[in-house]
Design an enzyme around this catalytic site. Sequence first.
Site, mmCIF file in Angstrom:
data_model
loop_
_atom_site.group_PDB
_atom_site.id
_atom_site.type_symbol
_atom_site.label_atom_id
_atom_site.label_comp_id
_atom_site.label_asym_id
_atom_site.label_seq_id
_atom_site.Cartn_x
_atom_site.Cartn_y
_atom_site.Cartn_z
ATOM 1 N N ASP A 45 -9.210 6.409 8.718
ATOM 2 C CA ASP A 45 -9.315 7.799 8.099
ATOM 3 C C ASP A 45 -10.791 7.913 7.906
ATOM 4 O O ASP A 45 -11.669 7.086 7.750
ATOM 5 C CB ASP A 45 -8.783 7.736 6.940
ATOM 6 C CG ASP A 45 -7.224 7.709 6.883
ATOM 7 O OD1 ASP A 45 -6.674 8.104 7.841
ATOM 8 O OD2 ASP A 45 -6.503 7.258 5.842
ATOM 9 N N TYR A 73 -8.622 -5.645 4.530
ATOM 10 C CA TYR A 73 -9.318 -4.617 3.736
ATOM 11 C C TYR A 73 -9.889 -5.047 2.328
ATOM 12 O O TYR A 73 -9.156 -5.744 1.735
ATOM 13 C CB TYR A 73 -8.387 -3.109 3.574
ATOM 14 C CG TYR A 73 -7.770 -2.775 4.715
ATOM 15 C CD1 TYR A 73 -8.372 -1.853 5.257
ATOM 16 C CD2 TYR A 73 -6.603 -3.475 5.288
ATOM 17 C CE1 TYR A 73 -7.846 -1.179 6.588
ATOM 18 C CE2 TYR A 73 -6.110 -2.714 6.496
ATOM 19 C CZ TYR A 73 -6.602 -1.615 7.009
ATOM 20 O OH TYR A 73 -6.188 -0.988 8.305
ATOM 21 N N ASP A 87 -4.894 9.003 -2.252
ATOM 22 C CA ASP A 87 -6.024 8.894 -2.182
ATOM 23 C C ASP A 87 -6.880 9.821 -2.888
ATOM 24 O O ASP A 87 -6.332 10.742 -3.376
ATOM 25 C CB ASP A 87 -6.551 8.542 -0.764
ATOM 26 C CG ASP A 87 -6.645 9.646 0.080
ATOM 27 O OD1 ASP A 87 -6.596 10.798 -0.376
ATOM 28 O OD2 ASP A 87 -6.772 9.456 1.533
ATOM 29 N N ARG A 184 -2.782 2.875 1.086
ATOM 30 C CA ARG A 184 -2.799 3.779 -0.139
ATOM 31 C C ARG A 184 -1.295 3.717 -0.749
ATOM 32 O O ARG A 184 -1.094 3.842 -1.757
ATOM 33 C CB ARG A 184 -2.644 5.472 0.708
ATOM 34 C CG ARG A 184 -4.173 5.674 1.085
ATOM 35 C CD ARG A 184 -4.122 6.890 1.783
ATOM 36 N NE ARG A 184 -3.467 7.168 3.102
ATOM 37 C CZ ARG A 184 -3.074 8.057 3.641
ATOM 38 N NH1 ARG A 184 -2.671 9.164 3.100
ATOM 39 N NH2 ARG A 184 -2.326 8.037 5.123
#
Length: 319
Positions: A45, A73, A87, A184
């Site tokens: 993203d 991550y 988010d 998310r």
Amino acid sequence: MKRGVSAINCLLAVDKPQGPSSHDVVGRVRRALGERRVGHAGTLDPDATGVLVVGVGQGTRLMGLLTLDEKAYLARVVFGSETTTDDAEGEVTRTAELGDQLFDEDFARATVKGLEGELDQVPPAFSAISVDGRRAYDRARSGEEVVLAPRHVTIHEAQLISVEKGEELAWNIYVHVSKGTYVRSIARDLGRELGSAAHLDGLRRVSSGSIDIAQCVSLDELEELGADGILSRCLDPVAALGYPFRSLSVREREDVANGRAIEAGLCVDSSGAVREVKQGELVSLVADGCLVGVWRRDGSQLRCKTNFPVGISGVGGCR
């Protein structure tokens, strides 16, 4: 029209900055290297940063062969509110109190560790999943109610990095997850399970498959290196693919270039062991420091799955 031969044929790991889309990164790589054939694997993203694998020239043909199923991550989970997108970009849909336990680092550490394992996860409504031929995010932006089916995913490892107790309460966490896992959704569900609300506010991908952040080149560095210097920062395509490799003789190189089957012979696997190629196994074929093909054993021979006539640069220690 037949495509011309690419001057650069390689794999790169780019450290994507915050802001540009993955497609924007591809555009900058094209301009920096003067190469039209550029593609990427594993979209990030715009607000996310970190490892984005990019193929240049014939390297674009590796995008469908790379095994990038597992990713890792660093994520910042903010408590107190839930959003439309799960988010910080979305509108707040719900707020909730912050229980005292959320400030407790021992509790946070144990809770994050408890995320490990297999689970059925509902993806965010604002996601690229196709619903009856339309992306979920298109439907959500149009005001439609989007209900996505849960997906079976695995969180291989989860660790608390720190707890921020400033203007907002946030947990900084590390997660190593399977393909299809939405961080998310991890943030959203964490808030709900703890009797509060939460959303993701910061995401950095630190590994994609076997490729980690230490192998990345920044966009600024890539533009400074340009076409003349970029080969010094290429990924090893054999290591990235993870298949055993087999070095070719001059005669075999000619046969492979013409698609003629060759004897299966011996290969070297990822542990460095020399062994026979297994029946049905894919093998990376190497010549002159380049990856020239990925072939499969069929009977006593190797037969072509795909060839790279010019060769993909960057093979190390496989000559």
